[in-house]
Scaffold this motif. Structure first.
Motif, PDB file in Angstrom:
ATOM      1  N   ALA A 253       0.845  -1.194   0.000  1.00 48.95           N
ATOM      2  CA  ALA A 253       0.000   0.000   0.000  1.00 48.95           C
ATOM      3  C   ALA A 253       0.878   1.241   0.000  1.00 48.95           C
ATOM      4  CB  ALA A 253      -0.933   0.011   1.214  1.00 48.95           C
ATOM      5  N   ALA A 254       0.476   2.233  -0.792  1.00 49.12           N
ATOM      6  CA  ALA A 254       1.245   3.468  -0.910  1.00 49.12           C
ATOM      7  C   ALA A 254       0.551   4.603  -0.171  1.00 49.12           C
ATOM      8  CB  ALA A 254       1.428   3.833  -2.383  1.00 49.12           C
ATOM      9  N   LYS A 255       1.355   5.506   0.377  1.00 50.76           N
ATOM     10  CA  LYS A 255       0.827   6.692   1.059  1.00 50.76           C
ATOM     11  C   LYS A 255       1.429   7.946   0.437  1.00 50.76           C
ATOM     12  CE  LYS A 255      -0.207   4.844   5.667  1.00 50.76           C
ATOM     13  NZ  LYS A 255       0.030   5.045   7.129  1.00 50.76           N
ATOM     14  N   PRO A 256       0.669   9.056   0.459  1.00 52.07           N
ATOM     15  CA  PRO A 256       1.195  10.291  -0.143  1.00 52.07           C
ATOM     16  C   PRO A 256       2.286  10.912   0.715  1.00 52.07           C
ATOM     17  CG  PRO A 256      -0.920  10.703   0.896  1.00 52.07           C
ATOM     18  CD  PRO A 256      -0.700   9.223   0.970  1.00 52.07           C
ATOM     19  N   THR A 257       3.237  11.544   0.058  1.00 54.97           N
ATOM     20  CA  THR A 257       4.294  12.279   0.738  1.00 54.97           C
ATOM     21  C   THR A 257       4.680  13.485  -0.098  1.00 54.97           C
ATOM     22  OG1 THR A 257       6.493  12.122   1.758  1.00 54.97           O
ATOM     23  CG2 THR A 257       6.146  10.894  -0.285  1.00 54.97           C
ATOM     24  N   LEU A 258       5.010  14.570   0.563  1.00 56.01           N
ATOM     25  CA  LEU A 258       5.484  15.772  -0.108  1.00 56.01           C
ATOM     26  C   LEU A 258       6.997  15.867   0.016  1.00 56.01           C
ATOM     27  CD1 LEU A 258       2.789  18.277   1.176  1.00 56.01           C
ATOM     28  CD2 LEU A 258       3.186  17.739  -1.236  1.00 56.01           C
ATOM     29  N   PHE A 259       7.618  16.484  -0.974  1.00 56.96           N
ATOM     30  CA  PHE A 259       9.043  16.766  -0.926  1.00 56.96           C
ATOM     31  C   PHE A 259       9.200  18.282  -0.954  1.00 56.96           C
ATOM     32  CE2 PHE A 259       8.613  12.508  -2.526  1.00 56.96           C
ATOM     33  CZ  PHE A 259       9.574  11.813  -1.811  1.00 56.96           C
ATOM     34  N   LEU A 260       9.871  18.807   0.080  1.00 53.26           N
ATOM     35  CA  LEU A 260       9.899  20.238   0.321  1.00 53.26           C
ATOM     36  C   LEU A 260      11.315  20.797   0.232  1.00 53.26           C
ATOM     37  CD1 LEU A 260       7.704  20.274   3.576  1.00 53.26           C
ATOM     38  CD2 LEU A 260       6.914  20.227   1.200  1.00 53.26           C
ATOM     39  N   SER A 261      11.387  22.090   0.002  1.00 56.89           N
ATOM     40  CA  SER A 261      12.653  22.795   0.130  1.00 56.89           C
ATOM     41  C   SER A 261      12.931  23.031   1.608  1.00 56.89           C
ATOM     42  CB  SER A 261      12.591  24.134  -0.607  1.00 56.89           C
ATOM     43  OG  SER A 261      11.749  25.043   0.097  1.00 56.89           O
ATOM     44  N   GLU A 262      14.117  23.522   1.917  1.00 53.43           N
ATOM     45  CA  GLU A 262      14.465  23.813   3.296  1.00 53.43           C
ATOM     46  C   GLU A 262      13.541  24.866   3.911  1.00 53.43           C
ATOM     47  OE1 GLU A 262      16.469  23.457   0.796  1.00 53.43           O
ATOM     48  OE2 GLU A 262      18.137  22.144   1.345  1.00 53.43           O
ATOM     49  N   LYS A 263      12.897  25.668   3.075  1.00 54.44           N
ATOM     50  CA  LYS A 263      11.979  26.699   3.547  1.00 54.44           C
ATOM     51  C   LYS A 263      10.535  26.216   3.600  1.00 54.44           C
ATOM     52  CE  LYS A 263      14.824  30.562   1.947  1.00 54.44           C
ATOM     53  NZ  LYS A 263      14.867  31.807   1.120  1.00 54.44           N
TER      54      LYS A 263
ATOM     55  N   GLN B 210       6.573  27.219  -5.672  1.00 55.79           N
ATOM     56  CA  GLN B 210       7.457  27.697  -4.628  1.00 55.79           C
ATOM     57  C   GLN B 210       6.931  28.932  -3.902  1.00 55.79           C
ATOM     58  OE1 GLN B 210      10.840  26.086  -3.785  1.00 55.79           O
ATOM     59  NE2 GLN B 210       9.193  24.721  -4.382  1.00 55.79           N
ATOM     60  N   ASP B 211       5.787  29.447  -4.339  1.00 51.41           N
ATOM     61  CA  ASP B 211       5.153  30.543  -3.611  1.00 51.41           C
ATOM     62  C   ASP B 211       4.289  30.042  -2.458  1.00 51.41           C
ATOM     63  OD1 ASP B 211       6.278  32.504  -5.213  1.00 51.41           O
ATOM     64  OD2 ASP B 211       4.617  32.459  -6.652  1.00 51.41           O
ATOM     65  N   ARG B 212       4.091  28.721  -2.383  1.00 46.08           N
ATOM     66  CA  ARG B 212       3.268  28.133  -1.336  1.00 46.08           C
ATOM     67  C   ARG B 212       4.147  27.539  -0.238  1.00 46.08           C
ATOM     68  NH1 ARG B 212      -0.994  30.860  -2.196  1.00 46.08           N
ATOM     69  NH2 ARG B 212      -1.503  30.913  -4.413  1.00 46.08           N
ATOM     70  N   ILE B 213       3.521  27.242   0.898  1.00 42.71           N
ATOM     71  CA  ILE B 213       4.167  26.428   1.912  1.00 42.71           C
ATOM     72  C   ILE B 213       3.338  25.156   2.072  1.00 42.71           C
ATOM     73  CG2 ILE B 213       5.287  28.322   3.140  1.00 42.71           C
ATOM     74  CD1 ILE B 213       3.039  28.276   5.159  1.00 42.71           C
ATOM     75  N   ALA B 214       3.960  24.120   2.572  1.00 44.48           N
ATOM     76  CA  ALA B 214       3.326  22.803   2.567  1.00 44.48           C
ATOM     77  C   ALA B 214       1.984  22.787   3.284  1.00 44.48           C
ATOM     78  CB  ALA B 214       4.268  21.780   3.200  1.00 44.48           C
TER      79      ALA B 214
ATOM     80  N   GLY C 186      12.384  20.839   5.575  1.00 40.28           N
ATOM     81  CA  GLY C 186      11.235  21.735   5.647  1.00 40.28           C
ATOM     82  C   GLY C 186      10.409  21.586   6.899  1.00 40.28           C
ATOM     83  N   GLN C 187      10.810  20.692   7.811  1.00 39.79           N
ATOM     84  CA  GLN C 187      10.004  20.372   8.986  1.00 39.79           C
ATOM     85  C   GLN C 187       9.787  21.570   9.902  1.00 39.79           C
ATOM     86  OE1 GLN C 187      11.463  19.989  12.294  1.00 39.79           O
ATOM     87  NE2 GLN C 187       9.598  19.272  13.323  1.00 39.79           N
TER      88      GLN C 187
END
Length: 303
Positions: free
Chosen positions: A48-58, A188-192, A210-211
């Protein structure tokens, strides 16, 4: 057959040829994925797969993918939505420092389909069993169906795949299901935390890229806008990306990022962003195009 009728079927097929399949392998693969993605790897399984985001350091989102652990016990596979397929590999490669990991894909990877609908898991498993080398990976809102190279050659069991919905229907499904596209519904104008994807972000797993921004905006209530879904009268046509949203009269409250006219019914479906204030104090939401206004019905996904 009307699109709405298709969506009510037990299952229907989506052609995910524009998505990317990527693999991360090596002794440090899972630890690496834990540190670069927002999903907790400890919660992943091989089936089973789950969604994940990949973020910049910001804390800015670059790509959205669904992750599943490899059955062999080492590494993971990522199913990357089309908007992030070009950006993800360079991003991961940049973050690799001393980790012993190997990246593969998207070239040379299995062909990807999706099966949606209330009975998608059973139907996907049956189709995978009918196609030599096929594999079904459960996920939400669609189960992934992987085919090995050559499985779609004439004369094979690939005839089972001829019933995929049209690109227009697939786009309507995407928006109705609430899957945002990188470069369209977020950039890149958004935040997670503005993406309204809590199922993709673990706040308990520890550090990830990005945590700090994710934790600060979540716990201090600093999220100024949220991604939303909406319906609207189809006679308004396609509302362009960037169309202004107003709430409570002339108050600027957000923008539209995607709209589509649902095939068969003609009703308008869309997604965009609204301010936290507008969502907490429900008022009439209008899309503004010059002197033309369109009333929107903000709704929960699936639309």
């Amino acid at each position: 057959m009307l699109f709405s009728d298709r969506m009510e079927r037990p299952a229907f097929l989506l052609d995910f040829q524009d998505w990317a399949v990527m693999r991360i392998t090596g002794p440090d693969a899972r630890e690496f994925l834990q540190g670069v993605g927002t999903q907790d790897v400890a919660t992943l399984r091989p089936d089973a797969a789950k969604p994940t985001l990949f973020l910049s350091e910001k804390g800015r989102p670059l790509a959205l993918a669904w992750a599943v652990l490899d059955r062999e016990g080492e590494g993971a596979t990522l199913f990357v939505e089309p908007g992030g397929r070009e950006a993800l590999l360079p991003h991961l490669d940049r973050l690799r420092v001393m980790e012993d990991v190997v990246f593969a894909g998207p070239k040379g990877m299995p062909r990807l389909y999706g099966v949606a609908g209330r009975d998608r898991s059973r139907v996907a498993r049956e189709r995978a069993a009918a196609l030599p080398g096929g594999e079904a990976i459960e996920a939400d809102p669609a189960t992934f169906l992987l085919l090995p190279p050559g499985a779609e050659k004439p004369g094979s069991a690939a005839g089972l795949l001829t019933s995929a919905v049209s690109p227009e229907e697939a786009e309507a499904w995407r928006i109705a299901a609430g899957i945002p596209r990188a470069g369209v519904d977020f950039d890149q104008d958004r935040i997670a935390t503005e993406l309204s994807l809590p199922q993709a972000i673990s706040l308990d797993k520890g550090c990830f890229v990005g945590q700090e921004v994710v934790a600060r905006t979540t716990h201090r209530g600093a999220v100024r806008r949220h991604r939303i879904g909406f319906r609207y009268p189809g006679q308004a046509g396609i509302l362009p990306r960037g169309t202004e949203l107003r709430a409570g009269g002339n108050l600027h409250a957000g923008i539209i990022t995607s709209t589509v006219l649902e095939p068969g019914t003609g009703r308008g479906l869309g997604m965009g962003y609204l301010t936290t204030e507008a969502l907490q104090n429900p008022v009439e939401v209008l899309a503004i195009q010059g002197t033309v206004t369109t009333h929107l019905e903000v709704a929960s996904w699936p639309l």
